[in-house]
Design a protein around this motif. Structure first.
Motif, mmCIF file in Angstrom:
data_model
loop_
_atom_site.group_PDB
_atom_site.id
_atom_site.type_symbol
_atom_site.label_atom_id
_atom_site.label_comp_id
_atom_site.label_asym_id
_atom_site.label_seq_id
_atom_site.Cartn_x
_atom_site.Cartn_y
_atom_site.Cartn_z
ATOM 1 N N HIS A 37 26.364 22.733 20.073
ATOM 2 C CA HIS A 37 25.832 24.083 19.901
ATOM 3 C C HIS A 37 26.670 25.088 20.690
ATOM 4 O O HIS A 37 26.983 26.166 20.197
ATOM 5 N N HIS A 38 27.008 24.734 21.933
ATOM 6 C CA HIS A 38 27.856 25.616 22.745
ATOM 7 C C HIS A 38 29.194 25.874 22.051
ATOM 8 O O HIS A 38 29.679 27.009 22.015
ATOM 9 N N VAL A 39 29.804 24.820 21.521
ATOM 10 C CA VAL A 39 31.112 24.960 20.874
ATOM 11 C C VAL A 39 31.002 25.795 19.611
ATOM 12 O O VAL A 39 31.834 26.674 19.348
ATOM 13 N N SER A 40 29.978 25.537 18.803
ATOM 14 C CA SER A 40 29.836 26.286 17.542
ATOM 15 C C SER A 40 29.513 27.756 17.788
ATOM 16 O O SER A 40 29.905 28.619 17.002
ATOM 17 N N ALA A 41 28.840 28.068 18.885
ATOM 18 C CA ALA A 41 28.516 29.457 19.210
ATOM 19 C C ALA A 41 29.612 30.101 20.062
ATOM 20 O O ALA A 41 29.492 31.264 20.430
ATOM 21 N N ASP A 42 30.657 29.325 20.366
ATOM 22 C CA ASP A 42 31.757 29.783 21.218
ATOM 23 C C ASP A 42 31.214 30.329 22.532
ATOM 24 O O ASP A 42 31.528 31.437 22.958
ATOM 25 N N ASP A 43 30.398 29.501 23.175
ATOM 26 C CA ASP A 43 29.655 29.936 24.353
ATOM 27 C C ASP A 43 29.936 29.066 25.587
ATOM 28 O O ASP A 43 29.116 28.982 26.479
ATOM 29 N N LEU A 44 31.094 28.395 25.633
ATOM 30 C CA LEU A 44 31.428 27.592 26.805
ATOM 31 C C LEU A 44 32.001 28.487 27.897
ATOM 32 O O LEU A 44 32.721 29.440 27.614
ATOM 33 N N ILE A 50 34.728 21.711 31.725
ATOM 34 C CA ILE A 50 34.556 20.271 31.957
ATOM 35 C C ILE A 50 33.386 20.016 32.907
ATOM 36 O O ILE A 50 32.557 19.138 32.672
ATOM 37 N N VAL A 51 33.314 20.799 33.971
ATOM 38 C CA VAL A 51 32.206 20.640 34.922
ATOM 39 C C VAL A 51 30.885 20.948 34.231
ATOM 40 O O VAL A 51 29.889 20.238 34.411
ATOM 41 N N HIS A 52 30.851 21.967 33.397
ATOM 42 C CA HIS A 52 29.644 22.346 32.660
ATOM 43 C C HIS A 52 29.217 21.219 31.720
ATOM 44 O O HIS A 52 28.042 20.815 31.720
ATOM 45 N N ILE A 53 30.153 20.714 30.953
ATOM 46 C CA ILE A 53 29.832 19.677 29.958
ATOM 47 C C ILE A 53 29.341 18.401 30.647
ATOM 48 O O ILE A 53 28.277 17.866 30.318
ATOM 49 N N PHE A 54 30.104 17.901 31.603
ATOM 50 C CA PHE A 54 29.732 16.635 32.234
ATOM 51 C C PHE A 54 28.540 16.789 33.178
ATOM 52 O O PHE A 54 27.776 15.847 33.360
ATOM 53 N N GLY A 55 28.373 17.950 33.753
ATOM 54 C CA GLY A 55 27.191 18.191 34.578
ATOM 55 C C GLY A 55 25.913 18.114 33.767
ATOM 56 O O GLY A 55 24.948 17.441 34.156
#
Length: 95
Positions: A37-44, A50-55
């Protein structure tokens, strides 16, 4: 079928470690869907993606495992109390 009573076939305890693994896998699936969802909304976040995703993956995986384990422990405790009450009532009836 009597309401408020646990039937004999459900007295077997649940496998708590197995349900914790299941909860972890469900958590991984939820975290993965959330990241899609983050990637499709371009919201990373730009700085620490990386810290956000793995956290989030770590937190949701551990949370799912702990939640399912707690549910299993509570259910096993309640079924144990119910089975203990049945054995007492049968002993009272037989004596």
């Amino acid at each position: 079928m009597s309401f408020g009573r646990i039937e004999e076939k459900t007295i077997r305890p649940w496998n708590t470690p197995g349900l914790a693994c299941l909860g972890a896998f469900v958590g991984i699936g939820l975290a993965t869907a959330h990241q899609f969802h983050h990637v499709s909304a371009d919201d990373l976040p730009e700085q620490s993606a990386i810290v956000h995703i793995f956290g989030e993956l770590f937190v949701v995986t551990i949370g799912g495992a702990v939640l399912m384990a707690i549910i299993s422990v509570i259910r096993n405790w309640l079924v144990g109390r119910e089975a203990e009450g049945r054995s007492r009532s049968r002993a009272d009836f037989e004596s």
